[in-house]
Design a protein around this motif. Structure first.
Motif, PDB file in Angstrom:
ATOM      1  N   ARG A 286     -69.441 -12.667 -28.294  1.00  0.00           N
ATOM      2  CA  ARG A 286     -67.989 -12.646 -28.188  1.00  0.00           C
ATOM      3  C   ARG A 286     -67.505 -11.341 -28.789  1.00  0.00           C
ATOM      4  NH1 ARG A 286     -65.843 -17.274 -27.258  1.00  0.00           N
ATOM      5  NH2 ARG A 286     -67.320 -18.961 -26.928  1.00  0.00           N
ATOM      6  N   LEU A 291     -65.971 -17.990 -32.817  1.00  0.00           N
ATOM      7  CA  LEU A 291     -65.875 -19.425 -32.583  1.00  0.00           C
ATOM      8  C   LEU A 291     -66.053 -20.137 -33.916  1.00  0.00           C
ATOM      9  CD1 LEU A 291     -65.559 -21.413 -30.271  1.00  0.00           C
ATOM     10  CD2 LEU A 291     -68.039 -21.576 -30.201  1.00  0.00           C
ATOM     11  N   ASN A 305     -58.017 -31.511 -21.813  1.00  0.00           N
ATOM     12  CA  ASN A 305     -59.378 -31.936 -22.069  1.00  0.00           C
ATOM     13  C   ASN A 305     -59.607 -32.232 -23.532  1.00  0.00           C
ATOM     14  OD1 ASN A 305     -60.268 -31.838 -19.515  1.00  0.00           O
ATOM     15  ND2 ASN A 305     -61.103 -29.755 -19.637  1.00  0.00           N
ATOM     16  N   TYR A 320     -71.587 -34.648 -24.771  1.00  0.00           N
ATOM     17  CA  TYR A 320     -70.616 -33.572 -24.592  1.00  0.00           C
ATOM     18  C   TYR A 320     -70.242 -32.987 -25.935  1.00  0.00           C
ATOM     19  CZ  TYR A 320     -67.448 -31.258 -21.451  1.00  0.00           C
ATOM     20  OH  TYR A 320     -66.822 -30.317 -20.683  1.00  0.00           O
ATOM     21  N   ASN A 321     -70.209 -31.666 -26.034  1.00  0.00           N
ATOM     22  CA  ASN A 321     -69.918 -31.011 -27.317  1.00  0.00           C
ATOM     23  C   ASN A 321     -68.506 -30.455 -27.291  1.00  0.00           C
ATOM     24  OD1 ASN A 321     -69.978 -29.758 -29.723  1.00  0.00           O
ATOM     25  ND2 ASN A 321     -71.845 -28.557 -29.313  1.00  0.00           N
ATOM     26  N   LYS A 323     -67.372 -28.152 -29.035  1.00  0.00           N
ATOM     27  CA  LYS A 323     -67.363 -26.699 -29.178  1.00  0.00           C
ATOM     28  C   LYS A 323     -67.326 -25.984 -27.828  1.00  0.00           C
ATOM     29  CE  LYS A 323     -69.368 -24.322 -32.615  1.00  0.00           C
ATOM     30  NZ  LYS A 323     -70.500 -23.836 -33.433  1.00  0.00           N
ATOM     31  N   GLU A 324     -67.915 -26.634 -26.842  1.00  0.00           N
ATOM     32  CA  GLU A 324     -67.873 -26.055 -25.501  1.00  0.00           C
ATOM     33  C   GLU A 324     -66.431 -25.884 -25.044  1.00  0.00           C
ATOM     34  OE1 GLU A 324     -70.357 -25.023 -23.703  1.00  0.00           O
ATOM     35  OE2 GLU A 324     -71.946 -25.672 -25.092  1.00  0.00           O
ATOM     36  N   VAL A 325     -65.662 -26.867 -25.381  1.00  0.00           N
ATOM     37  CA  VAL A 325     -64.253 -26.815 -24.955  1.00  0.00           C
ATOM     38  C   VAL A 325     -63.516 -25.719 -25.698  1.00  0.00           C
ATOM     39  CG1 VAL A 325     -62.170 -28.176 -24.644  1.00  0.00           C
ATOM     40  CG2 VAL A 325     -64.398 -29.292 -24.607  1.00  0.00           C
ATOM     41  N   TYR A 326     -63.780 -25.671 -27.020  1.00  0.00           N
ATOM     42  CA  TYR A 326     -63.158 -24.598 -27.793  1.00  0.00           C
ATOM     43  C   TYR A 326     -63.480 -23.248 -27.159  1.00  0.00           C
ATOM     44  CZ  TYR A 326     -62.124 -27.712 -31.727  1.00  0.00           C
ATOM     45  OH  TYR A 326     -61.640 -28.672 -32.537  1.00  0.00           O
ATOM     46  N   SER A 327     -64.753 -23.129 -26.857  1.00  0.00           N
ATOM     47  CA  SER A 327     -65.212 -21.857 -26.304  1.00  0.00           C
ATOM     48  C   SER A 327     -64.490 -21.509 -25.008  1.00  0.00           C
ATOM     49  CB  SER A 327     -66.732 -21.946 -26.104  1.00  0.00           C
ATOM     50  OG  SER A 327     -67.133 -21.064 -25.116  1.00  0.00           O
ATOM     51  N   GLN A 328     -64.337 -22.540 -24.162  1.00  0.00           N
ATOM     52  CA  GLN A 328     -63.668 -22.308 -22.879  1.00  0.00           C
ATOM     53  C   GLN A 328     -62.213 -21.900 -23.101  1.00  0.00           C
ATOM     54  OE1 GLN A 328     -63.250 -25.799 -20.491  1.00  0.00           O
ATOM     55  NE2 GLN A 328     -62.032 -24.678 -18.981  1.00  0.00           N
ATOM     56  N   CYS A 331     -61.972 -18.405 -24.387  1.00  0.00           N
ATOM     57  CA  CYS A 331     -62.284 -17.470 -23.315  1.00  0.00           C
ATOM     58  C   CYS A 331     -61.066 -17.260 -22.416  1.00  0.00           C
ATOM     59  CB  CYS A 331     -63.466 -18.022 -22.518  1.00  0.00           C
ATOM     60  SG  CYS A 331     -64.021 -16.878 -21.276  1.00  0.00           S
TER      61      CYS A 331
END
Lengths: 378, 783
Positions: A286, A291, A305, A320-321, A323-328, A331
């Motif tokens: 990043r 993050l 979401n 499902y994590n 953190k993936e959502v945070y990352s999205q 981004c």
């Protein structure tokens, strides 16, 4: 060595200096202008040539200097190179030491090791010169020479080859310089001759009654022609010189007693294998944001979401994590921030100039097509 | 006056401006905007310095990055003049703007000129002053003092440490005198004030050497940033300065002194071993580690800097065999002894550094690498030994410099050993010349480092020669003409005597009695007709002496004596300055005088004969260099091989730049007038090599005159000049007021617009045509 010989012959021709007196026979330069001084590397006591001949004619004899116990031979006497006899002796010692310690920088792992080696050698040399621990040093020297005989001789060969090559290069360069100088001189002479001829020609024409304006015009034309020709000759000459330089390089590489092939492939060690990288070195980093593990969701805008995930534990059940959502979300937020307007504009300007270039080409093409149309008419 | 060039407001400290000054400024601005180098030739006496300064200062103050100006000039007097101009300009700016800008302008010159210490400043020689200053100010002396030993310190230097290091002197422009006065008042050292304030200055004015000579530049100009604007003024001789800065001459005497220096070092080392061995050990340990002392770069007192250029320095540890002090001393001894042996040769030797090194290695086992570190190692040793009387080590320093240079460069340098001073000498007096042949080597770092370098002079023709010789590319290269309301100088080429015999200083005929008589005739005629001062330039001292003695025999000097006082320049500078003084006195109150001098002497460079001091200048013969000199021959060869400049082209260029320099001496402004006579048959073909502004006023009809014709023309010219010419007649032509300038700018803008419009129309037409064709194409396609 020829230079050294010159030095000596030259010093013989020098005008006499006052303090040049043979300490053995007390004859001076004033009485004997052709006097030559000799030294023997055993003890470096100088005497004139006639003394050396006289004393050592019937085989080895002790040095005539008071207090010197060395026994000398006639054939060891030689002319000194340096005015300072201490330096003369030092150089003789160095000659010996350098013949043994002839390692090169590329044989050492690091510059520092090489420097330490040099330092060590210099210490040994210094001991010999200043007569400190002579026996011990001599022993060291001999044992080293014994142990490394092969390496020493190898390096010796290498050094002599190198110096040969250097000398050949030097000779070649000198030859080329002379050739070039001669060529330049010839060119100059030629130019002068042509000019003189041209002038004579003009005068002749004028004398034979041709009209002055016509003659002047012609003369101008020949001058123009000559300058054009000269420019062309210059270009040709440059090319020729380059070719000659390349050729000489080639001969230099192939010159000498031993065969050396240029352009041999160097043996390259294969690089050690590295662990397999599926992404081929592509990194996912990043640039704009970091993050975090969790965010204060109250401060975040309500994200559909996120909200759903936080509320319903079932959503997380499938592994499902969050953190993936945070990352999205991050981004999305930072998308486009790494793009700089000035760069974009610059690109655009470049495109514009390219545009004019193409326009020019198009115009050229258009005129071309006009011709084609003319052809069509036939 | 205040005006704009594009969007830049310029404050020009005079109410009128010359057209060429305006053009000059425009081109300068173009260079600065474009970021590149330029060569500009501006007629002498048209206010080059002031236009340069006012544009660059305006540019500097306008832009936020405030690029520093480094203005390099040649002589002290020129530096002082520039500082005075700068001061006046800044005063004008303050008056006009109504506030004082945060601005510092300083000049730097040698310690000798800037010393205040009561006993040191009385020393005559510069090197003695340097050395004594060092013994009073060096870092270790201070350390000793702190340890309680009794040593002398310089009060002026000590006081500097009490001040804020970035504010040693208040803002403003400080002339050298002003700096001295301020230093005396505040009891602070002017030299170190200037040196230390250099990073905080907007304008620095100093001599070429501070930038070109690597030995000095490394110490003085190292910290200057890349975006500085560098100006070389009076740069017509810059190639020679570059070459001199990297060349060394050695004699037997200097080698003898160097040996003495080495012996001294040896003694000092032995002494130190018995008293303070730890210090030597410490140095040794540092060298083993390959550490360069961090404060070394900042040490303004260092014994000497590395003579090689920064790019060519080898950044690694000192080689092992010269790490120990005693090893290094033995090494130096051996090297000097070798040089002495070389000096014994009784025939001329010319060799390149590579073969020199090969022979050196063969005889003394000295390798290239330790030789290369010689200068650095010596500096370190001198620092460790804490030597104060460094003037004793000057010759040794020279040898070390030579060692480093010869081992660093193998191209562009040559060693020439000349055993005899002249062809006819029988007693040898050998000189070893280590000469740099390539002017581009010394100046390359300057061009690489700074983005804008401006090279300018009154006579720098032909312009394309300089980029070629110095190895750089220009973005602007311009020569300006001189706008004159009436022709106030009269260049003439005299090729024949009154008897129609050709006159020339060519080797075959220079001593012909008829040629000498014709030259004498020329001198007598011009002494008769010109008022006040007459200056005559000869190609060499030798020729001048022979021609003067012949004139004496012919009775020509007696005739000249009736009209003018005769004074002669000699190689001795004090005699010459006395002659100059007398010359000026004679011009001020009498019928004037005639000064006979040499085209490459002191008078031809930097001494102005303005107004009545010089009404006529006569160049007798083309001032060619002495072509039998081996150094010159080598350089010519090098120029031909490397830059494809032919021998004759270079010689002729060099002669003409000196001739132009001599001619320029008499015209120092637009209100000045003078006659310029070039008396040699060969000038006729070389007239194109004269600066544009001179050539412009030299009609074809004046290029092939005999002495009597020239006399007639000169008489007519002087009659015209004797009519007073009121200043208002020049207005609008050769001087512009603000209105004239505005008018010119408007006209120029208009022209530009028209040009652009025409271009635009052209494009439009093209587009139309293009469109039309397109349509046709389409029609075709349809069909």
């Amino acid at each position: 060595m020829s230079k050294q010989a010159q030095n000596n012959s030259a010093s013989a021709r020098r005008p006499p200096e006052e303090d040049e007196i043979c300490r053995v026979c007390k004859s001076s330069r004033y009485l004997n202008p052709n006097m030559k001084f000799l030294v023997n590397p055993e003890c470096y006591h100088e005497m004139c040539e006639s003394c050396a001949d006289r004393i050592f004619a019937s085989g080895p004899a002790p040095c005539p200097y008071a207090g010197c116990t060395k026994t000398l031979r006639r054939n060891k006497f030689r002319k000194q190179t340096f005015a300072d006899l201490k330096v003369e002796r030092e150089v003789d010692i160095r000659k010996r030491v350098n013949a043994i310690f002839n390692k090169r920088e590329d044989e050492f792992n690091s510059l520092r090791d090489y420097n330490n080696y040099l330092n060590e050698v210099e210490d040994l040399t210094f001991n010999l010169i200043n007569k400190v621990d002579i026996e011990k040093t001599e022993r060291k020297l001999l044992s080293y020479a014994e142990a490394n005989r092969r390496a020493i001789s190898q390096n010796d060969v290498r050094a002599s080859k190198e110096s040969q090559r250097l000398a050949a290069e030097e000779r070649l360069k000198k030859e080329q310089a002379i050739q070039r100088r001669e060529a330049a001189q010839r060119e100059l002479d030629e130019e002068r001759r042509v000019r003189a001829e041209g002038k004579a020609d003009v005068i002749h024409k004028l004398a034979s009654g041709e009209s002055a304006t016509k003659v002047a015009k012609e003369a101008k034309k020949t001058v123009l022609k000559r300058t054009l020709f000269k420019q062309q000759a210059e270009v040709d000459k440059q090319a020729r010189l380059e070719a000659a330089a390349a050729a000489s390089e080639a001969t230099l590489n192939g010159d000498g007693d031993d065969l050396v092939f240029a352009g041999l492939k160097q043996h390259v060690e294969a690089a050690p294998l590295r662990p397999y990288d599926a992404y081929g070195g592509l990194a996912f980093e990043r640039k704009m944001s970091n993050l975090q593990n969790s965010y204060d969701d109250g401060a975040l805008p309500r994200h559909e979401n996120l909200y759903y995930l936080k509320q319903d534990p079932r959503a997380m059940a499938g592994g499902y994590n969050i953190k993936e959502v945070y990352s999205q979300v991050l981004c999305e937020a930072f998308a486009g921030l790494g793009v700089f307007l000035s760069d974009e504009l610059g690109e655009k300007a470049g495109a514009a100039t390219r545009g004019t270039g193409t326009a020019g080409a198009a115009v050229a093409a258009a005129t071309g097509s006009g011709d084609v149309q003319m052809m069509d008419a036939f | 006056m205040r005006f704009h060039i594009d969007d830049l407001e310029i404050l020009f400290p005079y109410p009128r401006i010359y057209p060429e000054q305006y053009d000059y400024m425009c081109d300068l601005k173009r260079t600065l905007d474009g970021g590149g180098h330029c060569v500009l030739e501006m007629p002498s006496g048209t206010g080059k310095t002031v236009s340069l300064l006012s544009l660059i200062i305006a540019y500097q103050q306008h832009h936020p990055e405030k690029r520093k100006l480094i203005y390099c000039s040649r002589t002290m007097s020129e530096i002082e003049k520039a500082l005075a101009e700068l001061k006046a300009l800044m005063k004008y700016r303050t008056d006009q703007l109504g506030y004082e800008e945060e601005f510092r302008g300083l000049g730097l010159t040698s310690r000798k000129n800037l010393c205040l210490h009561p006993s040191v400043k009385r020393e005559k020689s510069g090197s003695v002053v340097d050395s004594r200053c060092r013994s009073l100010t060096a870092g270790f002396v201070k350390e000793k003092k702190e340890r309680g030993e009794s040593v002398d310190l310089c009060v002026y230097h000590e006081n500097l440490d009490l001040l804020e290091p970035h504010n040693l002197i208040p803002p403003g422009v400080w002339t050298l005198d002003g700096l001295l006065r301020y230093g005396e008042e505040q009891k602070q050292c002017p030299y170190f004030t200037a040196r230390r304030m250099m990073p905080f200055c907007n304008v620095i004015i100093y001599s070429y050497h501070y930038l070109l000579d690597p030995k000095i530049a490394e110490r003085v100009s190292k910290e200057l940033s890349k975006d500085c604007i560098v100006v070389f003024d009076e740069a017509h001789n810059i190639d020679n300065v570059c070459i001199e800065s990297l060349s060394i001459d050695m004699t037997e005497d200097s080698l003898r002194k160097a040996t003495r220096g080495v012996d001294n070092l040896d003694r000092k080392i032995t002494e130190m071993k018995s008293t303070d061995a730890a210090k030597l050990q410490n140095e040794y340990a540092k060298l083993v580690e390959g550490l360069r002392e961090a404060d070394e770069a900042r040490d303004e007192q260092a014994f000497m800097a590395n003579p090689a250029l920064p790019d060519d320095l080898l950044k690694e540890a000192i080689p092992g065999n010269i790490r120990r002090a005693e090893h290094f001393v033995a090494f130096l001894k051996r090297f000097i002894e070798y040089l002495k042996t070389r000096m014994k040769v009784l025939h001329v030797v010319a060799e390149n550094p590579t073969s020199f090194l090969a022979h050196l290695k063969e005889l003394t086992f000295i390798e290239k690498k330790p030789l290369r570190f010689c200068a650095e190692r010596l500096t370190s040793l001198v620092r460790t030994l804490e030597l104060t009387n460094i003037e004793d080590f000057q010759p040794l320093q020279e040898v070390a410099t030579f060692a480093t240079l010869v081992a660093t460069y193998d191209k562009g340098f040559l060693l020439i050993l000349e055993p005899y001073e002249s062809e006819t000498a029988t007693v040898p007096n050998p000189i070893l010349h280590f000469t740099c042949l390539d002017a581009a080597i010394a100046i390359k770092p300057v061009f690489d480092r700074f983005s804008s370098v401006i090279i300018t002079s009154g006579t720098i023709s032909p312009l394309e020669m300089y980029p070629k010789m110095l190895g750089f590319s220009t973005i602007v290269q311009e020569s300006y003409t001189m706008t004159l309301a009436r022709k106030s100088f009269l260049p003439m080429i005299v090729t024949r005597g009154s008897d129609q015999g050709a006159i020339s200083s060519g080797f075959q005929i220079r001593n012909d009695p008829s040629v000498v008589r014709n030259y004498g005739n020329l001198l007598t005629e011009f002494c008769k007709l010109s008022p006040d001062g007459v200056v005559v330039f000869f190609p060499s001292y030798l020729y001048m002496e022979s021609i003067i003695s012949m004139w004496q025999g012919m009775g020509i000097l007696d005739t000249v004596w009736k009209y003018k006082l005769i004074l002669v320049e000699t190689p001795d500078s004090q005699e010459t300055s006395l002659a100059l003084e007398t010359f000026r006195t004679a011009c001020n109150n009498g019928r004037g005088a005639v000064l006979l001098c040499v085209a490459r002497g002191k008078v031809s460079e930097g001494i102005d004969f303005d107004h009545h001091y010089g009404r006529t200048v006569i160049n007798i013969g083309v001032p060619f260099q002495y072509t039998e000199s081996r150094i010159l021959k080598a350089r010519l060869e090098f120029l031909r091989e490397t830059y494809r400049i032919r021998e004759n082209d270079f010689l002729s260029f060099d002669a003409m730049r000196h001739a132009a320099q001599c001619l320029g001496r008499v015209l120092r402004g637009k209100d000045d007038y003078g006659i310029m006579v070039l008396a040699d048959r060969r000038f006729q073909k070389k007239r194109n090599q004269l600066p544009k502004w001179m050539n412009q006023y030299l009609p074809d009809s004046d290029t092939n005159l005999s002495v009597d014709q020239a006399t007639a023309i000169a008489k007519k010219f002087l009659r015209e000049m004797s009519v007073t010419y009121p200043a208002h007649l020049q207005e609008g032509i050769s001087t512009w007021s603000l209105e004239d300038l505005k008018m010119h700018q408007a006209k120029r803008d208009e022209e530009e617009i028209r040009f652009l419009q025409e271009k635009g129309n052209g494009v439009m037409m093209e587009v139309d045509e293009f469109g039309g064709l397109d349509d046709e194409d389409m029609l075709d396609a349809d069909v």
